[in-house]
Design an enzyme around this catalytic site. Structure first.
Site, short mmCIF file in Angstrom:
data_model
loop_
_atom_site.label_atom_id
_atom_site.label_comp_id
_atom_site.label_asym_id
_atom_site.label_seq_id
_atom_site.Cartn_x
_atom_site.Cartn_y
_atom_site.Cartn_z
N THR A 125 37.59 40.04 55.85
CA THR A 125 38.41 40.52 56.98
C THR A 125 37.56 42.05 57.49
OG1 THR A 125 40.47 40.53 55.05
CG2 THR A 125 40.20 42.25 57.17
N TYR A 133 35.02 36.36 43.90
CA TYR A 133 35.95 36.27 44.92
C TYR A 133 36.25 34.77 45.09
CZ TYR A 133 38.08 36.73 49.93
OH TYR A 133 38.55 36.60 50.86
N LYS A 167 38.79 38.76 42.44
CA LYS A 167 40.36 39.10 42.98
C LYS A 167 40.29 37.31 43.04
CE LYS A 167 41.15 39.50 47.95
NZ LYS A 167 40.09 39.30 49.22
N ILE A 224 43.67 42.87 47.05
CA ILE A 224 43.03 43.64 47.54
C ILE A 224 43.59 42.55 49.20
CG2 ILE A 224 41.13 43.09 49.04
CD1 ILE A 224 39.48 42.99 45.85
#
EC number: 4.3.3.7
Length: 294
Positions: free
Chosen positions: A45, A133, A161, A203
């Site tokens: 992001t 992740y 994540k 997250i």
């Protein structure tokens, strides 16, 4: 350990494409004021794909400086070349991050054996805690729970994540990785359920623009209060879909600009600013979430 409501922070930019550090400082203050539990700086992001390494490190370092110990900062350290990820990790180790978040190598599609070797090599280059992740929708590789379990024994790999949106993985990851391994949702739409099933935190993209409500939802879910979590989550659900009406972070930067959180909604090529056909949808979702637009 870092848990709860974690923002996948946008990287604000000026109209010429340079990083807007004044807006970045305001964003950090905003999240501290709103009760956000931690910040991820320069992840997906935060436009990690279009920030060269020196700029990437500078943005993370400035985020840490602005936070001034009041909120943990997690630095994105993903790359699809292991040597590059190690170089980035060594640089981030010097700027004061609380942890790092490393996406699975993308495009080159490593095997499970390659993923394990990659993460072990990156973790060996630092003492800073590492968070895996998994986001196969972007990387074209899915790191299954069985692969994650092979990395639990690495002392500074502390969690994952999981952004597939498949909440059944929470139970499987717990079975394979134990209760001390941190599980973070990377999918806002299923975040509440993820936490209720035993996850530790989220997250989040939406957290950029609804941090107080998102924090309240996370707290309720972590406390096991499914009814309260659902009631807080319901007005936000429209955001969870419309913030992905185009590639993240295009919509969330547009929304943050409309809220006055950042001076400019500029985004770096090859991403472009939000198309007009999405404006109405996103404004409607923002109104339902009781977001004030300036």
């Amino acid at each position: 350990m870092i848990n709860g409501s974690i923002v996948a922070l946008i990287t604000p930019m000026n109209s010429d494409g340079s990083v807007d550090f004044a807006s970045l400082e305001r964003l950090v203050e905003f999240h501290i004021d709103q009760g956000t539990d931690a910040i991820v700086a320069v992840g997906t992001t935060g436009e990690s794909a279009t920030l060269p390494m020196n700029e990437h490190v500078t943005v993370v370092a400035q985020t840490v400086k602005f936070a001034a110990g009041r909120i943990p900062v997690i630095g994105g350290n993903g790359a699809n070349a292991t040597a590059e990820a190690i170089e980035l990790t060594k640089s981030l180790s010097k700027v004061g991050v609380a942890a790092m978040l490393g996406v699975t190598p993308y495009y080159n599609k490593p095997t499970p054996k390659g993923l394990v070797a990659h993460y072990k090599a990156v973790a060996a280059s630092t003492d800073i805690p590492q968070i895996l992740y998994n986001v196969p929708g972007r990387t074209a590789v899915d790191m299954k729970p069985e692969t994650v379990a092979e990395l639990v024994s690495v002392s500074n790999i502390i969690g994952v994540k999981e952004a597939t949106g498949d909440v059944s993985r929470v139970k499987r990851l717990r079975e394979l990785c134990g209760n001390d391994f941190m599980l973070y949702s990377g999918d806002d739409a299923t975040a509440s359920e993820f936490l209720l099933l035993g996850g530790n935190g989220v997250i989040s993209v939406a957290n950029n623009i609804v941090p107080k409500a998102f924090k309240a939802m996370c707290d309720a879910a972590l406390a096991g209060n499914a009814e309260l979590a659902a009631s807080i989550d319901e007005p936000l659900r429209g955001l969870y879909s419309t913030l992905f009406c185009e590639a993240n972070p295009i919509p969330v930067k547009w929304a943050a600009h409309r809220m006055g959180l950042i001076e400019c909604g500029h985004i770096r090529l090859p991403l472009t600013e939000l198309s007009e056909q999405c404006h109405g949808l996103l404004l409607e979702a923002m109104t339902r979430a009781q977001i004030e637009v300036k």
